[in-house]
Design a protein around this motif. Structure first.
Motif, PDB file in Angstrom:
ATOM      1  N   ARG A  16       0.830  -1.203   0.000  1.00  0.00           N
ATOM      2  CA  ARG A  16       0.000   0.000   0.000  1.00  0.00           C
ATOM      3  C   ARG A  16       0.869   1.259   0.000  1.00  0.00           C
ATOM      4  O   ARG A  16       0.647   2.185  -0.782  1.00  0.00           O
ATOM      5  CB  ARG A  16      -0.911  -0.016   1.234  1.00  0.00           C
ATOM      6  N   LEU A 103      -8.583  12.955  -3.560  1.00  0.00           N
ATOM      7  CA  LEU A 103      -7.616  12.769  -2.473  1.00  0.00           C
ATOM      8  C   LEU A 103      -6.250  12.393  -3.025  1.00  0.00           C
ATOM      9  O   LEU A 103      -5.223  12.927  -2.603  1.00  0.00           O
ATOM     10  CB  LEU A 103      -8.086  11.656  -1.534  1.00  0.00           C
ATOM     11  N   SER A 122      -0.915   8.789   9.013  1.00  0.00           N
ATOM     12  CA  SER A 122      -2.371   8.647   8.923  1.00  0.00           C
ATOM     13  C   SER A 122      -2.798   7.290   8.398  1.00  0.00           C
ATOM     14  O   SER A 122      -3.819   6.758   8.802  1.00  0.00           O
ATOM     15  CB  SER A 122      -2.951   9.724   8.000  1.00  0.00           C
ATOM     16  N   VAL A 123      -2.048   6.754   7.448  1.00  0.00           N
ATOM     17  CA  VAL A 123      -2.461   5.498   6.811  1.00  0.00           C
ATOM     18  C   VAL A 123      -1.753   4.306   7.454  1.00  0.00           C
ATOM     19  O   VAL A 123      -2.392   3.322   7.802  1.00  0.00           O
ATOM     20  CB  VAL A 123      -2.208   5.539   5.288  1.00  0.00           C
ATOM     21  N   ILE A 164     -14.277  16.560   2.163  1.00  0.00           N
ATOM     22  CA  ILE A 164     -14.560  15.249   2.761  1.00  0.00           C
ATOM     23  C   ILE A 164     -15.740  15.348   3.735  1.00  0.00           C
ATOM     24  O   ILE A 164     -16.531  14.436   3.865  1.00  0.00           O
ATOM     25  CB  ILE A 164     -13.308  14.745   3.514  1.00  0.00           C
ATOM     26  N   ARG A 167     -19.194  14.496   2.677  1.00  0.00           N
ATOM     27  CA  ARG A 167     -19.388  13.168   2.113  1.00  0.00           C
ATOM     28  C   ARG A 167     -20.617  12.487   2.717  1.00  0.00           C
ATOM     29  O   ARG A 167     -20.838  12.511   3.909  1.00  0.00           O
ATOM     30  CB  ARG A 167     -18.165  12.322   2.394  1.00  0.00           C
TER      31      ARG A 167
ATOM     32  N   GLU B  48     -11.110  13.214   9.690  1.00  0.00           N
ATOM     33  CA  GLU B  48     -11.883  12.755   8.530  1.00  0.00           C
ATOM     34  C   GLU B  48     -10.951  12.439   7.368  1.00  0.00           C
ATOM     35  O   GLU B  48     -11.135  11.477   6.626  1.00  0.00           O
ATOM     36  CB  GLU B  48     -12.871  13.840   8.092  1.00  0.00           C
ATOM     37  N   GLN B  49      -9.945  13.309   7.257  1.00  0.00           N
ATOM     38  CA  GLN B  49      -8.998  13.141   6.158  1.00  0.00           C
ATOM     39  C   GLN B  49      -8.246  11.806   6.300  1.00  0.00           C
ATOM     40  O   GLN B  49      -8.076  11.073   5.309  1.00  0.00           O
ATOM     41  CB  GLN B  49      -8.009  14.299   6.218  1.00  0.00           C
ATOM     42  N   SER B  50      -7.806  11.488   7.508  1.00  0.00           N
ATOM     43  CA  SER B  50      -7.096  10.231   7.722  1.00  0.00           C
ATOM     44  C   SER B  50      -7.982   9.042   7.367  1.00  0.00           C
ATOM     45  O   SER B  50      -7.546   8.103   6.703  1.00  0.00           O
ATOM     46  CB  SER B  50      -6.669  10.091   9.188  1.00  0.00           C
ATOM     47  N   GLU B  51      -9.237   9.122   7.807  1.00  0.00           N
ATOM     48  CA  GLU B  51     -10.160   8.024   7.492  1.00  0.00           C
ATOM     49  C   GLU B  51     -10.350   7.890   5.993  1.00  0.00           C
ATOM     50  O   GLU B  51     -10.337   6.789   5.447  1.00  0.00           O
ATOM     51  CB  GLU B  51     -11.531   8.277   8.135  1.00  0.00           C
ATOM     52  N   ALA B  52     -10.510   9.052   5.324  1.00  0.00           N
ATOM     53  CA  ALA B  52     -10.737   9.018   3.879  1.00  0.00           C
ATOM     54  C   ALA B  52      -9.512   8.464   3.150  1.00  0.00           C
ATOM     55  O   ALA B  52      -9.639   7.701   2.191  1.00  0.00           O
ATOM     56  CB  ALA B  52     -11.073  10.424   3.379  1.00  0.00           C
ATOM     57  N   LEU B  53      -8.313   8.834   3.623  1.00  0.00           N
ATOM     58  CA  LEU B  53      -7.085   8.308   2.996  1.00  0.00           C
ATOM     59  C   LEU B  53      -7.005   6.793   3.172  1.00  0.00           C
ATOM     60  O   LEU B  53      -6.663   6.071   2.228  1.00  0.00           O
ATOM     61  CB  LEU B  53      -5.852   8.962   3.624  1.00  0.00           C
ATOM     62  N   CYS B  54      -7.314   6.324   4.372  1.00  0.00           N
ATOM     63  CA  CYS B  54      -7.277   4.875   4.620  1.00  0.00           C
ATOM     64  C   CYS B  54      -8.256   4.155   3.705  1.00  0.00           C
ATOM     65  O   CYS B  54      -7.940   3.116   3.120  1.00  0.00           O
ATOM     66  CB  CYS B  54      -7.602   4.554   6.085  1.00  0.00           C
TER      67      CYS B  54
END
Lengths: 169, 261
Positions: A16, A103, A122-123, A164, A167, B48-54
């Motif tokens: 990923r 994104l 974050s990921v 976002i 959404r 929210e951004q972190s969740e959306a990236l995931c």
């Protein structure tokens, strides 16, 4: 879990992260393969590895910097390819697909330093000090890059009129 | 609520958004955000951004890992590379001879060069590679367990086209936990895994060989160490982890296998 088991379990996350950096499945898997081969060489020489995930991301980051970064640069100079991202599967919900495309386009517009920090925190969920060690910068630098990355990406998403926050799940 | 000595900083806001604060500090930050709606909006946006990236990247986690990235596959490639590097100098000699003697004569030399590694060396490296991949796997080191010993022996016999003895190593403190059939570049092989009850594992690698007999050779690859030999056209490799010598065990195993065959 054994060392080999932990390495095996980290492969999806490595794929990923590699894909996020290179945006090409084959290139990304080549980078992961390089990383795993290097990791196996290190394990053969010294099997004492404390924290497997940060260790693997460090190997991958160093390979990316030494060999792979130029590939990424070539790709990003072709603007539409990065934005259109044919590789990302389109989900059932059109809105989700558009947000995802935006994104990823927004990620492309961050500096590489910011992008790496944002993805690793974050990921990939790595600790700030782990990210600092992977990138070989002080924790303070990680935090300031994280601030800029988050605010820049947020501003970009606002500009696309598809923030976002709006959404619909 | 806000600690006057430690005012809420930007770093705290990130740690809050990332869910990495201890409960006390989290309370401080929450109170601070309650008092600053604009700041709260910003931090919620990060979350929210972190969740959306995931979510945007989650498809990579769902994809099956390609076989080129399987550790077993990469271990094998490492073993092959290791083998080639061990014998790189004869290869260089062979290549030089090609240039000197011309292609017709030279190809013969290359063919011979590739055989110089020796059957026992190759056997030992295969045994070590198989040990490294499977013996350390806590969940599935074996295909068939000892409760199906008959089935295991029948499977191995069928694949190796030989009647194989599964040795009893309980006198040496090892219990059979099972085995599997493996593929190598020269054909099928079998591996039997034994456990000492304390997590220590040894493996016995078996493969039919062209040579009738070859003396015992030490094997070392990474952390795997042991011995390989050939008796009665059957190749044997006994491998353990770490530095502990298993020379005695290999010798008694060799005697046991000879007496049974």
């Amino acid at each position: 879990m054994t060392l080999m088991g932990e390495i095996e379990a980290s492969i999806p996350a490595l794929r990923r992260y590699a894909w996020s950096l290179l945006r090409d499945t084959d290139d990304a898997d080549d980078l992961v393969q390089d990383c795993l081969v290097r990791a196996l060489d290190r394990v053969a020489a010294d099997p004492a590895v404390a924290a497997v995930r940060p260790w693997l991301f460090t190997i991958m980051h160093n390979l990316f910097v030494s060999r792979w970064r130029t590939k990424r640069k070539r790709r990003v100079t072709m603007p539409d390819e990065a934005t259109d991202n044919a590789e990302v599967p389109i989900g059932p919900e059109q809105d989700d697909a558009l947000i995802r495309r935006d994104l990823l386009a927004g990620l492309d517009r961050l500096t590489e330093d910011q992008r790496q920090v944002l993805l690793l925190v974050s990921v990939e969920g790595l600790e700030y000090r782990e990210v600092a060690s992977i990138l070989e910068v002080p924790v303070g630098t990680v935090m300031s890059r994280l601030s800029r990355a988050r605010d820049n990406l947020h501003a970009y998403m606002d500009g696309t009129k598809r923030p976002i926050l709006r959404r619909v799940k | 609520m806000t600690d006057p000595i430690r005012p809420v900083q930007e770093d705290d806001l990130h740690a809050y958004a990332d869910g990495r604060l201890d409960p006390v500090r989290r309370g401080d930050v929450e109170a601070h955000l309650q008092a600053n709606p604009a700041l709260r909006h910003r931090v919620e946006g990060w979350r929210e951004q972190s969740e959306a990236l995931c979510e945007a990247l989650a498809f990579k986690l769902r994809e099956p890992v390609p076989s080129s990235l399987h550790l077993g596959h990469l271990q094998e490639q490492r073993a092959v590379r290791h083998r080639q590097s061990l014998f790189s100098s004869p290869w260089r000699v062979a290549a030089a001879l090609v240039l000197t003697l011309g292609l017709g004569v030279g190809t013969g030399w290359i063919a011979r060069g590739s055989q110089r590694m020796g059957e026992v060396t190759r056997l030992g490296l295969e045994a070590a590679a198989a040990h490294s991949v499977f013996a350390v796997d806590p969940t599935r080191p074996i295909e068939i367990g000892p409760e199906n010993r008959t089935e295991l022996v029948a499977w191995i016999d069928r694949k190796l086209h030989r009647s194989v003895n599964v040795p009893d190593l309980s006198a040496q403190g090892y219990r059979l936990i099972g085995g599997r059939v493996l593929a190598t570049i020269i054909g099928p092989a079998a591996m039997l895994v034994y456990d000492d009850g304390q997590g220590g594992r040894i493996t016995l690698f078996l493969q039919p060989m062209r040579s009738d007999v070859a003396p015992m050779q030490p094997v070392s690859s990474g952390t795997a160490n042991g011995y390989a030999w050939i008796d009665g056209h059957m190749g044997y490799g006994v491998i353990a982890d770490g530095d502990g010598s298993i020379h005695g065990l290999a010798n008694s195993l060799r005697r046991a296998m000879l007496s049974k065959s």
